[in-house]
Design an enzyme around this catalytic site. Structure first.
Site, PDB file in Angstrom:
ATOM      1  N   ASP A   1      88.322  58.355  18.591  1.00 36.35           N
ATOM      2  CA  ASP A   1      87.958  57.198  18.073  1.00 36.35           C
ATOM      3  C   ASP A   1      89.196  56.387  18.185  1.00 36.35           C
ATOM      4  O   ASP A   1      89.908  56.985  17.872  1.00 36.35           O
ATOM      5  CB  ASP A   1      87.738  57.415  16.287  1.00 36.35           C
ATOM      6  CG  ASP A   1      86.278  57.966  16.146  1.00 36.35           C
ATOM      7  OD1 ASP A   1      85.458  57.948  17.565  1.00 36.35           O
ATOM      8  OD2 ASP A   1      86.451  58.159  15.340  1.00 36.35           O
TER       9      ASP A   1
HETATM   10  N1  URA Z   1      86.251  63.341  14.370  1.00 37.56           N
HETATM   11  C1  URA Z   1      85.821  62.034  14.260  1.00 37.56           C
HETATM   12  O1  URA Z   1      84.873  61.151  13.063  1.00 37.56           O
HETATM   13  N2  URA Z   1      86.708  60.776  15.082  1.00 37.56           N
HETATM   14  C2  URA Z   1      87.345  61.279  15.973  1.00 37.56           C
HETATM   15  O2  URA Z   1      88.202  60.120  16.322  1.00 37.56           O
HETATM   16  C3  URA Z   1      87.132  62.849  16.402  1.00 37.56           C
HETATM   17  C4  URA Z   1      86.123  63.547  15.127  1.00 37.56           C
END
Ligand code: URA
Length: 244
Positions: free
Chosen positions: A103
């Site tokens: 993310d």
């Molecule tokens: N899980 C999440 O919620 N975000 C990420 O970036 C990776 C795994």
């Protein structure tokens, strides 16, 4: 492969710039002056020298980045910065792409490669490649959460996740945890904690398969994987494949 293409691929300039370098007599192939951009060369066999320096041709590049917050795990975006923008031109020229996504607000280990086959293997749901995250959670993470995660949790869309290993590093109103998952669903870690009524306030990936994040990498820095790390990544996958 054409000589100008090889040199452009290796980051010595655009095809036009490379043509000028060739015209200037700065390139030799097997000790003979090479001025014709169309000359065919075999990068595996022919010795190509430019400005007296040997051109080490290779097809694939494997990078480990410590992704900072605020950049997208994508190759391009019309309005926001991507991890590709953080690469030096001599690495970007190989056109690597991120292996999966973190993310925008997640930090940590992100692999980038142009080896589509390895990327596919690492991301395939069938291969169960482990990913471990360090996270800070708003709320007290409990042994009950550890037990629930070990059975897999029900996400809000009804999906039941695979079992996850949850370790409590520090328990409090803000808890530090490490969690290992084998899937890569969208926002998976955040959604798993949401399912037990808790919020992730900081998330960092600290390992992928056999590879831990190199803690010497500052946020936004990256380095090439060593030959040993590449072998581990590929070998790990081959071992896993044999088991299936
Ligand atoms: N899980 C999440 O919620 N975000 C990420 O970036 C990776 C795994």
């Amino acid at each position: 492969m054409r000589l100008d293409k090889l040199l452009a691929n290796m980051g010595y300039g655009t095809r036009t710039e490379v043509k000028k370098i060739l015209k200037g007599g700065n390139v030799k192939v097997n000790d003979a002056a090479a001025k014709d951009p169309k000359q065919q060369v075999d990068p595996a066999k022919d010795e190509v020298m430019i400005f007296g320096e040997r051109v080490e041709y290779r097809e694939f590049i494997y990078l480990m980045m410590n992704k900072p917050q605020g950049v997208l795990s994508a190759t391009e975006d019309a309005s926001q910065g991507t991890v590709i923008d953080l690469l030096e031109p001599q690495d970007a020229v190989f056109e690597p792409f991120p292996v999966g996504r973190l993310d925008k607000d997640t930090e940590g280990l992100l692999l980038l490669t142009n080896d589509g086959q390895l990327s596919h293997q690492l991301l395939s749901p069938k291969k169960h490649v482990t990913k471990t995250y360090f996270a800070v959670i708003e709320g007290r993470v409990t042994e009950e959460d550890v037990e629930i995660f070990s059975q897999g949790v029900d996400l809000e869309d009804g999906y039941h996740t695979k079992p996850a290993i949850l370790k409590i590093v520090k328990q409090g109103d803000l808890s530090d945890i490490e969690v290992t998952i084998t899937e890569g669903k969208y926002h998976q870690v955040k959604r798993m904690f949401a399912s037990v009524g808790k919020r992730v306030v900081y998330l960092k990936r600290i390992s992928m398969g056999p590879l831990p994040l190199d803690e010497d990498l500052e946020l936004g820095e990256y380095r090439e994987l060593t030959d040993e790390e590449i072998t581990q990544l590929k070998g790990g996958q081959e071992e896993e494949n044999k088991k299936k």
